[in-house]
Design a protein around this motif. Structure first.
Motif, PDB file in Angstrom:
ATOM      1  N   ILE A 147     120.918  76.395  67.671  1.00 21.55           N
ATOM      2  CA  ILE A 147     121.328  75.978  66.332  1.00 21.55           C
ATOM      3  C   ILE A 147     122.811  76.269  66.092  1.00 21.55           C
ATOM      4  N   THR A 148     123.509  75.279  65.560  1.00 22.39           N
ATOM      5  CA  THR A 148     124.919  75.433  65.207  1.00 22.39           C
ATOM      6  C   THR A 148     125.021  75.745  63.716  1.00 22.39           C
ATOM      7  N   GLU A 149     126.210  76.099  63.279  1.00 20.09           N
ATOM      8  CA  GLU A 149     126.407  76.369  61.855  1.00 20.09           C
ATOM      9  C   GLU A 149     126.107  75.117  61.018  1.00 20.09           C
ATOM     10  N   GLU A 150     126.484  73.972  61.540  1.00 23.52           N
ATOM     11  CA  GLU A 150     126.221  72.721  60.835  1.00 23.52           C
ATOM     12  C   GLU A 150     124.720  72.485  60.662  1.00 23.52           C
ATOM     13  N   VAL A 151     123.957  72.717  61.713  1.00 23.26           N
ATOM     14  CA  VAL A 151     122.505  72.539  61.636  1.00 23.26           C
ATOM     15  C   VAL A 151     121.894  73.591  60.725  1.00 23.26           C
ATOM     16  N   TYR A 152     122.397  74.815  60.796  1.00 19.39           N
ATOM     17  CA  TYR A 152     121.907  75.891  59.917  1.00 19.39           C
ATOM     18  C   TYR A 152     122.009  75.480  58.455  1.00 19.39           C
ATOM     19  N   PHE A 153     123.164  74.941  58.069  1.00 18.41           N
ATOM     20  CA  PHE A 153     123.344  74.534  56.680  1.00 18.41           C
ATOM     21  C   PHE A 153     122.436  73.370  56.315  1.00 18.41           C
ATOM     22  N   GLU A 154     122.167  72.502  57.267  1.00 17.75           N
ATOM     23  CA  GLU A 154     121.232  71.399  57.012  1.00 17.75           C
ATOM     24  C   GLU A 154     119.818  71.938  56.800  1.00 17.75           C
ATOM     25  N   VAL A 155     119.439  72.943  57.593  1.00 16.23           N
ATOM     26  CA  VAL A 155     118.117  73.563  57.452  1.00 16.23           C
ATOM     27  C   VAL A 155     117.963  74.207  56.079  1.00 16.23           C
ATOM     28  N   ILE A 156     118.921  75.043  55.683  1.00 15.12           N
ATOM     29  CA  ILE A 156     118.769  75.757  54.411  1.00 15.12           C
ATOM     30  C   ILE A 156     118.996  74.831  53.220  1.00 15.12           C
ATOM     31  N   ARG A 157     119.771  73.757  53.412  1.00 17.79           N
ATOM     32  CA  ARG A 157     119.921  72.775  52.334  1.00 17.79           C
ATOM     33  C   ARG A 157     118.577  72.149  52.014  1.00 17.79           C
ATOM     34  N   LYS A 158     117.856  71.782  53.072  1.00 18.42           N
ATOM     35  CA  LYS A 158     116.553  71.149  52.880  1.00 18.42           C
ATOM     36  C   LYS A 158     115.485  72.162  52.480  1.00 18.42           C
ATOM     37  N   LYS A 159     115.429  73.261  53.193  1.00 20.54           N
ATOM     38  CA  LYS A 159     114.324  74.212  53.049  1.00 20.54           C
ATOM     39  C   LYS A 159     114.384  75.018  51.756  1.00 20.54           C
ATOM     40  N   THR A 160     115.560  75.474  51.362  1.00 22.98           N
ATOM     41  CA  THR A 160     115.705  76.351  50.204  1.00 22.98           C
ATOM     42  C   THR A 160     116.473  75.703  49.062  1.00 22.98           C
ATOM     43  N   ALA A 161     117.658  75.163  49.375  1.00 21.84           N
ATOM     44  CA  ALA A 161     118.532  74.656  48.310  1.00 21.84           C
ATOM     45  C   ALA A 161     117.947  73.449  47.594  1.00 21.84           C
ATOM     46  N   SER A 162     117.118  72.668  48.282  1.00 18.01           N
ATOM     47  CA  SER A 162     116.575  71.461  47.665  1.00 18.01           C
ATOM     48  C   SER A 162     115.731  71.770  46.430  1.00 18.01           C
ATOM     49  N   LEU A 163     115.044  72.911  46.423  1.00 16.20           N
ATOM     50  CA  LEU A 163     114.188  73.243  45.284  1.00 16.20           C
ATOM     51  C   LEU A 163     115.021  73.682  44.076  1.00 16.20           C
ATOM     52  N   ILE A 164     116.050  74.496  44.304  1.00 12.47           N
ATOM     53  CA  ILE A 164     116.918  74.897  43.195  1.00 12.47           C
ATOM     54  C   ILE A 164     117.705  73.692  42.685  1.00 12.47           C
ATOM     55  N   SER A 165     118.117  72.827  43.602  1.00 13.34           N
ATOM     56  CA  SER A 165     118.765  71.575  43.225  1.00 13.34           C
ATOM     57  C   SER A 165     117.859  70.742  42.332  1.00 13.34           C
ATOM     58  N   THR A 166     116.590  70.675  42.705  1.00 12.77           N
ATOM     59  CA  THR A 166     115.601  69.947  41.913  1.00 12.77           C
ATOM     60  C   THR A 166     115.469  70.537  40.512  1.00 12.77           C
ATOM     61  N   CYS A 167     115.439  71.874  40.420  1.00 16.65           N
ATOM     62  CA  CYS A 167     115.334  72.543  39.116  1.00 16.65           C
ATOM     63  C   CYS A 167     116.456  72.105  38.184  1.00 16.65           C
ATOM     64  N   CYS A 168     117.667  72.123  38.687  1.00 20.29           N
ATOM     65  CA  CYS A 168     118.815  71.788  37.843  1.00 20.29           C
ATOM     66  C   CYS A 168     118.842  70.304  37.489  1.00 20.29           C
ATOM     67  N   GLU A 169     118.434  69.471  38.435  1.00 24.49           N
ATOM     68  CA  GLU A 169     118.413  68.032  38.162  1.00 24.49           C
ATOM     69  C   GLU A 169     117.341  67.681  37.134  1.00 24.49           C
ATOM     70  N   VAL A 170     116.117  68.211  37.291  1.00 25.30           N
ATOM     71  CA  VAL A 170     115.054  67.872  36.334  1.00 25.30           C
ATOM     72  C   VAL A 170     115.347  68.478  34.964  1.00 25.30           C
ATOM     73  N   GLY A 171     116.064  69.614  34.947  1.00 28.61           N
ATOM     74  CA  GLY A 171     116.460  70.187  33.667  1.00 28.61           C
ATOM     75  C   GLY A 171     117.336  69.228  32.889  1.00 28.61           C
ATOM     76  N   ALA A 172     118.275  68.585  33.587  1.00 32.27           N
ATOM     77  CA  ALA A 172     119.155  67.600  32.943  1.00 32.27           C
ATOM     78  C   ALA A 172     118.388  66.351  32.528  1.00 32.27           C
ATOM     79  N   VAL A 173     117.567  65.836  33.423  1.00 38.78           N
ATOM     80  CA  VAL A 173     116.819  64.604  33.155  1.00 38.78           C
ATOM     81  C   VAL A 173     115.829  64.803  32.012  1.00 38.78           C
ATOM     82  N   SER A 174     115.243  65.992  31.916  1.00 38.45           N
ATOM     83  CA  SER A 174     114.227  66.247  30.884  1.00 38.45           C
ATOM     84  C   SER A 174     114.790  66.151  29.470  1.00 38.45           C
ATOM     85  N   VAL A 175     116.109  66.361  29.321  1.00 37.89           N
ATOM     86  CA  VAL A 175     116.732  66.242  27.991  1.00 37.89           C
ATOM     87  C   VAL A 175     117.575  64.966  27.906  1.00 37.89           C
ATOM     88  N   GLU A 176     117.217  64.010  28.787  1.00 45.12           N
ATOM     89  CA  GLU A 176     117.841  62.679  28.791  1.00 45.12           C
ATOM     90  C   GLU A 176     119.351  62.729  29.012  1.00 45.12           C
TER      91      GLU A 176
END
Length: 323
Positions: free
Chosen positions: A159-188
């Motif tokens: 695993i390279t640093e580039e792949v590492y960031f892709e792994v954690i972007r998908k595995k962990t960051a995607s859920l927190i990203s989702t939280c912030c996005e749905v928070g915005a969408v929920s208030v239109e």
């Protein structure tokens, strides 16, 4: 640094209301199912995901039923993923308590996780929240891809640093990203959805790097065994950096420990020493702080408010926490 109570203050009433509503989203006519879900809900953590959702929503607008629905969808997804992870990892504990699979066996745990995912679909359809469902479904895909990419790369340890960031972007960051996005969408505030998605992704990356750094600390202040990632052959940022900067002989020794001696406390201690001496922890900390500052920069155009300050405090907490 703000305390958790200070961070929660602007949305404490919303969090209380959510804690009442969320168990209702999992109710069933099957007594066994209710017993397992109640057990899981009672042992939930710090409510980080609902916090991101409610603080984002209140910073950009007014919390409403869609916001509570968004928080329920994300928590159902997150809880289902934890239940399934415990089965995959054959884990007998979760936050110091027996895991669901340890108490009710794997088959029941998997089915409970499946039930929670079905509730994500049904709640979205019942409330006609197709836009929220699309965002949450994207997170399911990315989290699954991240887990599988990590497993694939762990087999070859390439695993390279580039792949590492892709792994954690998908595995962990995607859920927190989702939280912030749905928070915005929920208030239109669809106009802010992409910015908040990027903000959440950066915060998620910083959060995971901090978690990886903890693995090189001491067991009494991190809540998990030192060297646990090495035992599981997870190639995290500190060790990736060490492998890219040490001499060939040391690199060979480090890879040999990860590959062949990851069940030996003596060898794991040696691996930790190599990583620390190579500057792996310092490098990871530096990258984490750069990413955190980039995330906070995205909020500069948003008017100041108590929810915004709490959200900034939550970001600071994720990078300065000691456990």
């Amino acid at each position: 640094m703000m305390t958790v109570n200070e961070i929660m203050l602007p949305v404490q009433e919303e969090i209380k209301e959510f804690e009442v509503r969320f168990p209702d989203s999992m109710k069933s006519n099957v007594k066994l199912l209710n017993r397992v879900t109640q057990f899981i809900v009672k042992r939930k953590g710090k409510q980080m995901r609902p916090l991101f959702i409610f603080l984002t929503a209140k910073m950009l607008g007014k919390v409403n039923d869609n916001t509570y629905d968004a928080a329920s969808l994300v928590e159902l997804l997150h809880t289902a993923s934890l239940v399934h992870d415990d089965v995959v990892d054959d884990a007998s504990e979760r936050r110091g308590f027996f895991s669901a699979n340890a108490l009710w066996r794997n088959k029941i745990a998997v089915l409970v996780g499946d039930f929670m995912l079905s509730r994500v679909l049904l709640l979205s359809i019942e409330r006609k929240n197709v836009e929220l469902l699309e965002i949450v479904a994207r997170a399911v895909r990315e989290m699954s891809e991240g887990e599988l990419l990590q497993i694939e790369k762990a087999r070859s340890l390439d695993i390279t640093e580039e792949v590492y960031f892709e792994v954690i972007r998908k595995k962990t960051a995607s859920l927190i990203s989702t939280c912030c996005e749905v928070g915005a969408v929920s208030v239109e505030r669809q106009d802010m959805a992409l910015l908040m998605r990027e903000f959440g992704e950066l915060v998620g990356l910083a959060f995971q790097i901090k978690d990886d750094i903890f693995d090189y600390g001491t067991p009494d202040n991190i809540g998990k065994p030192t060297g646990n990632d090495i035992r599981e052959q997870k190639m995290t940022l500190p060790i990736i950096y060490a492998l890219s900067t040490t001499d060939k002989e040391t690199k060979r020794e480090l890879l040999n420990i990860v590959r062949n001696h990851n069940d030996s406390s003596k060898h794991i201690r040696r691996a930790i020493d190599i990583v620390i001496q190579a500057g792996g922890i310092d490098y990871a900390h530096k990258r984490m702080m750069e990413i955190k500052e980039k995330a906070l920069q995205l909020l500069t155009t948003i008017p100041d408010s108590a929810p915004k300050q709490a959200l900034i405090g939550l970001v600071e907490y994720t990078t300065l926490r000691t456990k």
